[in-house]
Design a protein around this motif. Sequence first.
Motif, PDB file in Angstrom:
ATOM      1  N   HIS A   1       1.015  -1.166   0.102  1.00  0.00           N
ATOM      2  CA  HIS A   1      -0.018   0.059   0.051  1.00  0.00           C
ATOM      3  C   HIS A   1       1.175   1.117   0.011  1.00  0.00           C
ATOM      4  O   HIS A   1       0.673   2.271  -0.923  1.00  0.00           O
ATOM      5  CB  HIS A   1      -0.910  -0.045   1.331  1.00  0.00           C
TER       6      HIS A   1
ATOM      7  N   GLU B   1      -7.882  -0.730   2.926  1.00  0.00           N
ATOM      8  CA  GLU B   1      -8.898   0.696   3.117  1.00  0.00           C
ATOM      9  C   GLU B   1      -9.967   0.342   3.404  1.00  0.00           C
ATOM     10  O   GLU B   1     -10.654   1.493   4.109  1.00  0.00           O
ATOM     11  CB  GLU B   1      -8.580   1.157   1.462  1.00  0.00           C
TER      12      GLU B   1
ATOM     13  N   LYS C   1     -17.181  -1.263  -1.348  1.00  0.00           N
ATOM     14  CA  LYS C   1     -15.901  -0.625  -1.537  1.00  0.00           C
ATOM     15  C   LYS C   1     -15.818  -0.438  -3.183  1.00  0.00           C
ATOM     16  O   LYS C   1     -16.040  -1.386  -3.909  1.00  0.00           O
ATOM     17  CB  LYS C   1     -14.945  -1.639  -1.364  1.00  0.00           C
TER      18      LYS C   1
ATOM     19  N   ARG D   1       0.291   3.683  -3.089  1.00  0.00           N
ATOM     20  CA  ARG D   1      -0.409   5.024  -2.926  1.00  0.00           C
ATOM     21  C   ARG D   1      -0.215   6.013  -3.563  1.00  0.00           C
ATOM     22  O   ARG D   1      -1.531   6.826  -3.720  1.00  0.00           O
ATOM     23  CB  ARG D   1      -0.111   5.410  -1.197  1.00  0.00           C
TER      24      ARG D   1
ATOM     25  N   HIS E   1      -7.717   6.063  -3.379  1.00  0.00           N
ATOM     26  CA  HIS E   1      -8.096   5.609  -2.225  1.00  0.00           C
ATOM     27  C   HIS E   1      -9.798   5.735  -2.593  1.00  0.00           C
ATOM     28  O   HIS E   1     -10.544   6.855  -2.378  1.00  0.00           O
ATOM     29  CB  HIS E   1      -7.875   6.479  -1.057  1.00  0.00           C
TER      30      HIS E   1
ATOM     31  N   ASP F   1     -11.445   2.508   6.707  1.00  0.00           N
ATOM     32  CA  ASP F   1     -12.636   3.284   6.283  1.00  0.00           C
ATOM     33  C   ASP F   1     -14.000   3.128   7.155  1.00  0.00           C
ATOM     34  O   ASP F   1     -14.658   3.841   7.494  1.00  0.00           O
ATOM     35  CB  ASP F   1     -12.928   3.415   4.699  1.00  0.00           C
TER      36      ASP F   1
END
Lengths: 415, 415
Positions: free
Chosen positions: B19, B200, B72, B23, B28, B204
Amino acid sequence: MADPSTSPPLTRASVIAAHALIRPFVHHTPTITNATLSGMASGAVPLPSLPSSSTSSLGEGKAKPKMRLWFKCENLQRVGAFKARGAFHAVERLKREPGWEANGGREKGVVTHSSGNHAQALALAARESRIPAHIVMPSISAAPKIAATRGYGARVVFSGSTSVEREAVTADVIAATGARLVPPYDHPDIVLGQGTLGLEMQDDVRASMLSPSSPSASASGGGGSKGGPTWVPATEPGVPSTKLERVRAGARPALDAILAPCGGGGMLSGVALSCEGTGTRVYGCEPAFAGADDAGRGYEAGVRVERVSSLTIADGLRTPVGVVPWGIIYERRLVAGFHAVTEDQIRGAMRLVYERLKMVVEPSAVVGLAVALYDEGFRAMVEREAGEEGWDVGIVFSGGNVSLDALGGLFGEGK
Amino acid sequence: MADPSTSPPLTRASVIAAHALIRPFVHHTPTITNATLSGMASGAVPLPSLPSSSTSSLGEGKAKPKMRLWFKCENLQRVGAFKARGAFHAVERLKREPGWEANGGREKGVVTHSSGNHAQALALAARESRIPAHIVMPSISAAPKIAATRGYGARVVFSGSTSVEREAVTADVIAATGARLVPPYDHPDIVLGQGTLGLEMQDDVRASMLSPSSPSASASGGGGSKGGPTWVPATEPGVPSTKLERVRAGARPALDAILAPCGGGGMLSGVALSCEGTGTRVYGCEPAFAGADDAGRGYEAGVRVERVSSLTIADGLRTPVGVVPWGIIYERRLVAGFHAVTEDQIRGAMRLVYERLKMVVEPSAVVGLAVALYDEGFRAMVEREAGEEGWDVGIVFSGGNVSLDALGGLFGEGK
């Protein structure tokens, strides 16, 4: 609905007051950006060609404006369209009318004739205030629309499909129940309610431009540069610092123009009110097909066109513009002009929204994007007026209520 | 691509390291909720019936689990699918391989055979590192896919459509150019890259649950209660305080389960790694049609199924599960089980995502939602295990690359 003579004056301040009334009930929908679509509008990214190729390529002699596009996602609004704003505003205003409750208004409820987004919006708004809603729909309406309206708790009353038949049944309902009529667009309370989306756009774009995390407002660069669909309220790179300084100082609006669809004109005129005195120009966008560009033709001729019978695929825009909206749009000249697009251009814009933004919109919702991408008149004007600095153009995605079956019909055979 | 023997160990820590590497290059993507869909999964909102009605109604004898669904949105990822994660990770790892650059790796570039999302993802990742990408595609591939891959700057090399033909052409490309092969799923670097979406989601959902503005975490109520499509990263009402306290204390994961599609298994196994030791159970979801449920059948039988020839509408899931994924999924038992859904259930779930979330997803992306809504085995298990408290279930929307023409074919005649 409330007697129009008791409605607030048709001003930006009244739109702000309407926003305060309906805020607890509607979504503040996101305003998003997309680097690819802004690039296409500005000629930096190739625009896919349309079946009718004449208007699709940015070749020699074509305008080369610079535009940064901002999309107001009312397809993500409650009931899937901006209509929730006007309906909630109408009901909230009605509840505040002196004597309404004492005269049994709460039991008598509300009535409208519509088979579209307004029907569902009014049904929802009435249910949340626990008042009955009577919805007059042609008996030939699609079963899912009837089911959806009933799903919001409304009583569906069937009529024939001509406007005379629908109005007769509506009159019967009023006679039998005492319900108050809430028309879909031709009323000040509806106009003021719909206009609230214009306020949100102005606020969101300004905040996004001036945010410290915005690539355009800081030297750090970042988020906006990855491309691809962007869903979180986004920063738009590339706003020139000369413009940013003036926006920060309050000397220039963040949005240079807004492109809004025009059917009955309730939303367009409300958005125009929300921009009065701000410097943001508002343009109406219509389908050209079979005379659906009634508002633009009327604006040109100086006389409101009262009848439309187009079967454009943008089925929310088949209506003639109403009297109250006309006063704002034409008589007060709060709309700067009109642009009309072809059915192929509407399909082309829809395709881009589906494939690039991964977002479901109805055909009526993309006429503004179609103007930005394909309308040479609009594009040449932006090139002339905006120059090197470019314009920030707000585009209203008015709704997302299209069934997958209907999409199949629109695109199924490679149309 | 990097020699698998030099890849990091297949652990959660390696997913975290992946990640950090990717990134800067990937979105994201948001994790969103929707009250109506959670209500449908929990039997509180009626689920529309499917053409094959037997599985669609929540009647007598049906399981009545409580589920809060979290989506997601990898359809909003770059190139429109999670595949960007694995491709960028593979390229970043390759660039860090000792001697790669000195041996001319940057000029030799990368190669893969794929006509789908992986092809575009690799083309994009290669372009951003300014190394050449050779993509072997069957010459019968759809023109838009060829154009899109070329649009990312890749060199497209045509082959026949059988796997033998494609591999032969790929071998020729490698012999001619020295390009490194980046397979679509059967490699540790790909698995670790795809797994980053699981991290993620976990972050989240936990942040959203514990946010002070979350209705479930505070007494104030608010935003989550209006219904309708929710796009801004959303708070989910109704998480019981008994659960919230344990999540806050770190004694329980925010997500009780994740439902992820399984084709080659690269993403499913990566997500499983991202959950190792957290207490979140990961389930694989597949189409049942014509044997596309190969991973589930293999998991049951204890032997990986090596061949699949299904033409399920979930065209991203027609692949047999790979060797590297299989080690994680089955041998290490990091996947808790598999569920398979019918073509009608996939269509039904797609319809709900389009009509309720206003979001464009491809058929492969909704198998997890279809399991949550329609699979009695999964639903009965959740009812049993979750009880009154209910489960928070993460659902991976893996991609959104479907053309409007293909949608027409899927839904055009009221299918």
